[in-house]
Motif scaffolding. Structure first.
Motif, short mmCIF file in Angstrom:
data_model
loop_
_atom_site.label_atom_id
_atom_site.label_comp_id
_atom_site.label_asym_id
_atom_site.label_seq_id
_atom_site.Cartn_x
_atom_site.Cartn_y
_atom_site.Cartn_z
N GLY A 19 0.85 -1.18 0.00
CA GLY A 19 0.00 0.00 0.00
C GLY A 19 0.88 1.23 0.00
N THR A 20 0.57 2.22 -0.84
CA THR A 20 1.47 3.38 -0.95
C THR A 20 0.80 4.71 -0.60
OG1 THR A 20 1.05 3.73 -3.30
CG2 THR A 20 2.81 2.17 -2.74
N TYR A 56 -3.47 10.40 -3.28
CA TYR A 56 -2.47 10.25 -2.22
C TYR A 56 -1.37 11.30 -2.43
CZ TYR A 56 -4.59 5.68 -1.09
OH TYR A 56 -5.45 4.67 -0.74
N HIS A 121 -12.89 4.92 -5.97
CA HIS A 121 -12.34 5.13 -4.62
C HIS A 121 -13.47 5.41 -3.63
CE1 HIS A 121 -8.55 6.92 -2.46
NE2 HIS A 121 -9.22 6.09 -1.68
N CYS A 122 -14.10 4.33 -3.14
CA CYS A 122 -15.17 4.43 -2.16
C CYS A 122 -16.28 5.40 -2.61
CB CYS A 122 -14.63 4.81 -0.79
SG CYS A 122 -13.49 3.58 -0.14
N GLN A 172 -11.67 -4.00 -3.35
CA GLN A 172 -10.74 -3.71 -2.25
C GLN A 172 -11.59 -3.40 -1.01
OE1 GLN A 172 -7.59 -0.32 -0.88
NE2 GLN A 172 -7.29 -1.12 -2.94
N ARG A 200 -7.27 -4.32 2.43
CA ARG A 200 -6.56 -3.11 2.84
C ARG A 200 -6.63 -2.90 4.35
NH1 ARG A 200 -11.28 -0.29 0.85
NH2 ARG A 200 -12.21 1.04 2.44
N PRO A 202 -4.58 -3.76 6.57
CA PRO A 202 -4.43 -5.10 7.18
C PRO A 202 -3.86 -5.06 8.59
CG PRO A 202 -2.70 -4.72 5.55
CD PRO A 202 -3.67 -3.58 5.42
N SER A 205 -4.18 0.13 10.65
CA SER A 205 -3.37 1.37 10.69
C SER A 205 -2.14 1.23 11.60
CB SER A 205 -4.21 2.58 11.13
OG SER A 205 -5.41 2.68 10.41
N SER A 209 0.50 -4.26 14.89
CA SER A 209 1.93 -4.50 15.12
C SER A 209 2.21 -4.62 16.61
CB SER A 209 2.78 -3.36 14.53
OG SER A 209 2.59 -2.19 15.31
N TYR A 212 1.96 0.21 19.69
CA TYR A 212 1.42 1.47 20.22
C TYR A 212 0.90 1.28 21.64
CZ TYR A 212 1.18 2.25 15.14
OH TYR A 212 1.46 2.32 13.81
N ARG A 224 -3.98 9.43 11.92
CA ARG A 224 -4.21 8.80 13.23
C ARG A 224 -4.28 9.85 14.34
NH1 ARG A 224 0.44 4.44 12.26
NH2 ARG A 224 1.38 6.40 11.53
N PRO A 286 -0.32 -4.12 2.99
CA PRO A 286 0.12 -3.26 4.10
C PRO A 286 0.83 -2.01 3.58
CG PRO A 286 1.59 -5.15 3.83
CD PRO A 286 0.42 -5.39 2.94
N ARG A 289 6.15 2.77 5.84
CA ARG A 289 6.73 4.12 5.86
C ARG A 289 8.23 4.09 5.65
NH1 ARG A 289 6.35 6.95 10.45
NH2 ARG A 289 6.27 8.92 9.36
N ALA A 296 9.92 -6.50 6.01
CA ALA A 296 9.33 -7.38 7.03
C ALA A 296 7.95 -7.85 6.57
CB ALA A 296 9.22 -6.65 8.36
N ASN A 297 7.19 -6.95 5.99
CA ASN A 297 5.83 -7.33 5.56
C ASN A 297 5.88 -8.38 4.46
OD1 ASN A 297 4.87 -5.55 7.43
ND2 ASN A 297 4.51 -3.89 5.97
N1 LIG Z 1 -10.28 3.92 0.69
C1 LIG Z 1 -9.28 3.18 0.25
O1 LIG Z 1 -9.32 2.68 -0.84
C2 LIG Z 1 -8.09 2.98 1.13
C3 LIG Z 1 -8.13 3.39 2.47
C4 LIG Z 1 -7.05 3.08 3.29
C5 LIG Z 1 -5.95 2.41 2.79
N2 LIG Z 1 -5.92 2.04 1.47
C6 LIG Z 1 -4.76 1.31 0.91
O2 LIG Z 1 -4.39 0.27 1.78
C7 LIG Z 1 -3.03 0.39 2.18
C8 LIG Z 1 -2.84 -0.21 3.55
O3 LIG Z 1 -3.66 0.39 4.54
P1 LIG Z 1 -3.10 1.48 5.56
O4 LIG Z 1 -1.75 1.90 5.10
O5 LIG Z 1 -4.15 2.49 5.73
O6 LIG Z 1 -2.99 0.68 6.94
P2 LIG Z 1 -2.11 -0.54 7.45
O7 LIG Z 1 -1.41 -1.19 6.31
O8 LIG Z 1 -3.00 -1.34 8.30
O9 LIG Z 1 -1.07 0.18 8.42
C9 LIG Z 1 0.08 0.83 7.96
C10 LIG Z 1 0.96 1.22 9.15
O10 LIG Z 1 1.32 0.06 9.88
C11 LIG Z 1 2.61 0.21 10.42
N3 LIG Z 1 3.47 -0.88 9.88
C12 LIG Z 1 3.57 -1.27 8.60
N4 LIG Z 1 4.44 -2.29 8.49
C13 LIG Z 1 4.88 -2.56 9.72
C14 LIG Z 1 5.78 -3.50 10.26
N5 LIG Z 1 6.40 -4.39 9.48
N6 LIG Z 1 6.01 -3.50 11.60
C15 LIG Z 1 5.40 -2.61 12.39
N7 LIG Z 1 4.53 -1.69 11.95
C16 LIG Z 1 4.27 -1.67 10.62
C17 LIG Z 1 3.13 1.56 9.98
O11 LIG Z 1 2.82 2.44 11.05
P3 LIG Z 1 3.81 3.63 11.53
O12 LIG Z 1 3.48 4.71 10.55
O13 LIG Z 1 3.35 3.92 12.93
O14 LIG Z 1 5.21 3.14 11.41
C18 LIG Z 1 2.27 1.85 8.76
O15 LIG Z 1 2.16 3.23 8.50
C19 LIG Z 1 -2.75 1.89 2.03
O16 LIG Z 1 -1.38 2.22 1.97
C20 LIG Z 1 -3.52 2.20 0.77
O17 LIG Z 1 -2.74 1.79 -0.35
C21 LIG Z 1 -6.98 2.30 0.65
#
Ligand SMILES: NC(=O)c1ccc[n+]([C@@H]2O[C@H](COP(=O)([O-])OP(=O)(O)OC[C@H]3O[C@@H](n4cnc5c(N)ncnc54)[C@H](OP(=O)(O)O)[C@@H]3O)[C@@H](O)[C@H]2O)c1
Length: 329
Positions: A19-20, A56, A121-122, A172, A200, A202, A205, A209, A212, A224, A286, A289, A296-297
């Protein structure tokens, strides 16, 4: 890294994608070097699916991927973008004219003639029952601007409506240990129809992990901080819609379960592997950042979990989370 077919796109993608959103905006600062290093690290670790959106960072995330593609012309990576949030999310804005303008901009940002996959997009719920919207998307395919289209949805009912559309290639949806509802009907319906499922948020946020605490502070320009109560967009996109204190407590329990199930892995990797193990999931995306997180992911793409872990996740969800999210999305 396991690979799977991404629904009706017919393309093969890694079960752990990237996810970017983080490379665009809304997650604190991610500088240019880190953004490109995240893409490098993910690809080097076997990731062949990137998810982005035109909004984004107002195209910043797409532009980084476009630059990366120029430097990696041989990389067989599938890029999914999204459109529909550059204007108010009102039904009348989902028109062929706007779709052409939005996809032209994404094609320029990504530096490609044909977008691999574009997701609405939603959109508002009424869009799902409008044949003209899907006819317009078919026109974009016929014109060669896009190879396939899908929908990024908020709610289970929207996912089912999208799956029922004959040319929707993928859906998605939020699916994680704190959001189990898609398991009931969405995954079976998608499997039956041959529609891909992109999971998504996953890590809820980052909550899953287990890093927090109640004292953790996020940057002011991180959703957040600024969207904890849905001030800017659907609150379900922030911590999966779970209130922070509940999320931290339940994530503590999830961490213990994960360490017992797979001591060699991190809780985040276990959270991702658990989603990947759900029948019907095509790719888990996932956000990362930094390159360490991306690497790791990707490692979760080859992690096997013991029998019994699934029951433990469901028990935790039913006890701590279900009441907050299950009926809402
Ligand atoms: N409406 C939509 O279509 C929509 C909405 C949301 C997301 N998305 C897509 O889905 C993707 C994934 O969702 P998301 O980014 O919102 O949430 P996410 O993947 O659940 O959480 C991402 C956060 O998890 C932490 N993290 C990631 N890898 C880690 C690791 N190996 N170990 C520890 N912590 C880790 C980081 O937090 P820290 O920043 O605290 O390091 C990162 O910023 C997005 O990037 C986007 O592409 C789409």
């Amino acid at each position: 890294m396991q690979t799977r077919t991404l629904g009706r796109t017919g393309r093969t993608v890694s079960v752990i994608g990237l996810g970017t959103w983080q490379l665009g905006a809304d997650w604190g600062e991610v500088d240019e070097d880190d953004a490109l290093a995240v893409l490098d690290a993910a690809f080097a670790s076997g990731v062949t699916f990137f998810d982005t959106a035109d909004v984004y960072g107002d195209g910043r995330s797409e532009a980084f991927i476009g630059r990366w593609l120029v430097d990696h012309p041989e990389a067989n990576v599938t890029v999914a973008t999204k459109m529909g949030r550059r204007m108010p999310q009102e039904h009348e804005n989902y028109s062929l004219e706007h779709f052409r303008a939005w996809t032209d901009r994404s094609r320029a940002n990504l530096g490609v003639d044909t977008l691999d996959l574009v997701q609405l997009h939603c959109p508002p719920t009424s869009v799902y029952s409008d044949d003209r919207v899907f006819d317009a998307l078919d026109t974009l395919v016929a014109e060669g601007a896009i190879a396939s289209y899908g929908v990024s949805v908020e709610k289970v009912e929207e996912a089912l409506a999208a799956i029922a559309r004959p040319h929707v290639a993928s859906v998605q949806i939020i699916l994680n240990a704190f959001r189990l509802k898609p398991l009931d009907e969405v995954l079976p319906a998608a499997r039956e129809a041959g529609v891909g499922i992109i999971a998504r948020v996953p890590l809820a946020s980052g909550l899953l992990s287990g890093r927090y605490t109640l004292d953790t502070r996020f940057a002011a320009n991180d959703h957040r901080s600024f969207n904890r109560h849905g001030e800017s967009f659907d609150v379900g996109e922030t911590f999966s819609g779970v209130d922070y204190a509940t999320g931290v407590r339940a994530a503590g329990e999830f961490t213990e379960l994960a360490r017992a199930a797979a001591p060699q892995a991190t809780p985040a990797q276990v959270a991702l592997a658990w989603i990947a193990a759900q029948d019907g999931v095509s790719s888990v995306i996932p956000g990362a950042r930094n390159p360490e997180q991306a690497r790791a992911n990707a490692g979760a793409g080859s992690l096997e979990l013991p029998a019994g872990f699934d029951d433990a996740v469901r028990e935790l969800y039913d006890r701590e989370i279900r009441a907050q999210v299950h009926e809402r999305w």
